[in-house]
Design an enzyme around this catalytic site. Structure first.
Site, PDB file in Angstrom:
ATOM      1  N   LYS A 156       0.824  -1.210   0.000  1.00 21.86           N
ATOM      2  CA  LYS A 156       0.000   0.000   0.000  1.00 21.86           C
ATOM      3  C   LYS A 156       0.856   1.257   0.000  1.00 21.86           C
ATOM      4  CE  LYS A 156       0.576   1.033   4.597  1.00 21.86           C
ATOM      5  NZ  LYS A 156       0.734   2.328   5.309  1.00 21.86           N
ATOM      6  N   THR A 171      -3.970   5.317   3.140  1.00 23.11           N
ATOM      7  CA  THR A 171      -2.651   5.817   2.771  1.00 23.11           C
ATOM      8  C   THR A 171      -2.671   6.578   1.456  1.00 23.11           C
ATOM      9  OG1 THR A 171      -1.794   3.842   3.868  1.00 23.11           O
ATOM     10  CG2 THR A 171      -0.227   5.129   2.610  1.00 23.11           C
TER      11      THR A 171
END
Length: 334
Positions: free
Chosen positions: A192, A249
């Site tokens: 991620k 994120t």
């Protein structure tokens, strides 16, 4: 009776936030970091003024500059150092560990040079018999430190350990889910970061919401494509440690990796952006290791590959976007 005493190794923003959460939940915590002077300042100020300003340390949390004393005090050990420092930290920790002490790793990333997952590094350094669990999920340190609602996943192949660690962290605001898929949780927490750099670049270049949705959705497919050969389960990538952390994120400027992408789009170099951010940007190192795994496993990861190319092969961000947009059409489902 649950866990009463914990040593927390790593006094950055994430380690401090998790130590605060444990202490709020009634666990006595000794927080250790390599910089003894910084730990003494933290203890005197009752706040980590450098990495987590504004989050007061609960009375149950004590800064401890002596590693041996911190580990001797504890029943179990939390490790939150960046992935590039994990092996060295575990090697320093190893002589102080008692046979009954268990670990919870909150390190997100892949080991530089080997692409090993955090629990694999722990097994190599501490032995296969040492019980280990992983904590990951959509959780900015600043929000955890302020006591805002958060949910994470704790995974271990030892169900008792996962449950014990969950009880130590879980309360009315900090929710914990448990599982056994350590590989999936580890891969999600690493990949991620690379994808957040991609979204930061796209947003920084002004490509809009449609492109952001495209990158997150296809990025999730790349996470699954990389993670399954490493032992991760598809359902894990659809949960907190995969999709949840990816959304967080990629879409909020608290993310260092997203800010790296924004800086690259603005013409900054990687070194300049890291100097501005002043903390480790995991995705820079992880992109190299994801590239290594993809070549080894024969996995196609177009978005991750272009992030690697921008970070490590001097490709200009607009050129990386052009490569992606000019790819031929294909079936959506792998």
């Amino acid at each position: 009776m649950g866990i009463q005493r914990m040593a927390a190794l790593g006094a950055g923003s994430w380690g401090t936030a998790l130590a605060i959460q444990l202490a709020r939940n009634g666990v006595e915590v000794r927080l250790w970091g390599r910089d003894a002077e910084a730990i003494n300042k933290l203890q005197a100020a009752r706040e980590n003024q450098r990495y987590l300003p504004g989050a007061a340390l609960p009375p149950a949390l004590i800064g401890e500059p002596d590693l041996a004393a911190a580990v001797a005090f504890a029943e179990n050990v939390l490790v939150t150092v960046p992935s590039h420092a994990l092996r060295e930290t575990l090697a320093v920790l190893q002589p102080h560990l008692r046979p009954e002490q268990r670990l919870i790793l909150a390190t997100k990333g892949l080991e530089p040079g080997s692409a090993r997952l955090p629990f694999e590094v722990a097994a190599e350094v501490l032995g296969e018999d040492r019980p280990v669990s992983l904590l990951s999920g959509p959780s900015f340190a600043g929000e955890v430190g302020r006591g805002l609602p958060t949910a994470v996943t704790i995974a271990s192949n030892d169900a008792t350990l996962a449950a014990d660690m969950a009880r130590a962290f879980h309360d009315g605001v900090f929710r914990v889910y448990v599982g056994a898929d350590m590989a999936g949780v580890a891969v999600g927490g690493a990949v991620k970061n690379v994808l957040a750099i991609a979204v930061g670049i796209s947003d920084g270049l002004g490509y809009g919401a449609n492109a952001r949705a495209l990158l997150i959705t296809r990025g999730l497919s790349e996470m699954v494509r990389l993670g399954e050969p490493l032992g991760g389960r598809r359902e894990t990538f659809m949960g907190m440690a995969g999709l949840g952390d990816l959304l967080l994120t990629c879409t909020d400027d608290q993310s260092r990796n997203r800010r790296m992408g924004l800086a690259l789009a603005a013409g900054r170099t990687v070194a300049e952006a890291e100097a501005d951010i002043q903390q480790v940007v995991e995705g820079v190192r992880v992109a190299r290791e994801v590239h290594r795994i993809a070549e080894r496993e024969g996995v196609e990861l177009p978005i991750c590959e272009q992030v690697y190319s921008v970070l490590h092969a001097d490709t200009a961000p607009p050129e990386a976007v052009r490569v992606l947009t000019e790819r031929p059409f294909r079936n959506e489902i792998d």
